[in-house]
Write an enzyme that holds these catalytic residues in place. Sequence first.
Site, PDB file in Angstrom:
ATOM      1  N   VAL A   1       0.848  -1.194   0.000  1.00 27.66           N
ATOM      2  CA  VAL A   1       0.000   0.000   0.000  1.00 27.66           C
ATOM      3  C   VAL A   1       0.880   1.238   0.000  1.00 27.66           C
ATOM      4  O   VAL A   1       1.906   1.281   0.674  1.00 27.66           O
ATOM      5  CB  VAL A   1      -0.892   0.022   1.269  1.00 27.66           C
ATOM      6  CG1 VAL A   1      -1.739   1.281   1.326  1.00 27.66           C
ATOM      7  CG2 VAL A   1      -1.757  -1.216   1.355  1.00 27.66           C
ATOM      8  N   CYS A   2       0.467   2.261  -0.758  1.00 25.61           N
ATOM      9  CA  CYS A   2       1.089   3.586  -0.694  1.00 25.61           C
ATOM     10  C   CYS A   2      -0.037   4.620  -0.853  1.00 25.61           C
ATOM     11  O   CYS A   2      -1.198   4.306  -0.642  1.00 25.61           O
ATOM     12  CB  CYS A   2       2.181   3.750  -1.746  1.00 25.61           C
ATOM     13  SG  CYS A   2       1.595   3.795  -3.450  1.00 25.61           S
ATOM     14  N   LYS A   3       0.308   5.829  -1.215  1.00 21.50           N
ATOM     15  CA  LYS A   3      -0.706   6.881  -1.320  1.00 21.50           C
ATOM     16  C   LYS A   3      -1.609   6.706  -2.536  1.00 21.50           C
ATOM     17  O   LYS A   3      -2.816   6.688  -2.420  1.00 21.50           O
ATOM     18  CB  LYS A   3      -0.038   8.260  -1.347  1.00 21.50           C
ATOM     19  CG  LYS A   3      -1.032   9.415  -1.429  1.00 21.50           C
ATOM     20  CD  LYS A   3      -0.315  10.755  -1.367  1.00 21.50           C
ATOM     21  CE  LYS A   3      -1.263  11.910  -1.583  1.00 21.50           C
ATOM     22  NZ  LYS A   3      -2.135  12.180  -0.452  1.00 21.50           N
TER      23      LYS A   3
ATOM     24  N   MET B   1      -4.034   4.403  -0.818  1.00 15.12           N
ATOM     25  CA  MET B   1      -4.858   4.942   0.262  1.00 15.12           C
ATOM     26  C   MET B   1      -5.858   5.966  -0.257  1.00 15.12           C
ATOM     27  O   MET B   1      -6.918   6.145   0.342  1.00 15.12           O
ATOM     28  CB  MET B   1      -3.979   5.553   1.358  1.00 15.12           C
ATOM     29  CG  MET B   1      -3.297   4.540   2.239  1.00 15.12           C
ATOM     30  SD  MET B   1      -4.422   3.405   3.115  1.00 15.12           S
ATOM     31  CE  MET B   1      -5.218   4.520   4.282  1.00 15.12           C
TER      32      MET B   1
ATOM     33  N   GLY C   1      -0.773   4.310  -5.326  1.00 14.59           N
ATOM     34  CA  GLY C   1      -0.657   3.007  -5.951  1.00 14.59           C
ATOM     35  C   GLY C   1       0.590   2.770  -6.771  1.00 14.59           C
ATOM     36  O   GLY C   1       0.856   1.630  -7.163  1.00 14.59           O
TER      37      GLY C   1
END
Length: 103
Positions: free
Chosen positions: A63-65, A91, A67
């Site tokens: 997961v990151c901000k 996210m 993708g």
Amino acid sequence: MTEIDAKSLQQELASAKPPFVLDVRNPPELAAEGRIEGAVNIPMNELPARISELPEGRDVVTVCKSGMRSFNAAGWLRQIGRNARSLQGGMNQWKALGLPVAR
């Protein structure tokens, strides 16, 4: 499958064998934006040195901000033999759907 959508991830997290959620953002991003409950934070640049912190034999969802970093991290994990997918839209997508965010 290289990506998972937020709703599918939420369902998998409620299952008997939930995936290991690996948040590859930097700590200031987590503090500002929150995280998925139970996610373990290992910033992407630290991942090679901290790979031993990922459980063997368990699916990993990165997961990151938005993708992109998580897509790259999942690709690297697959190259070294791990079963890894990325959260599509990161996210941003998780929060857009109103899914729970831990602080």
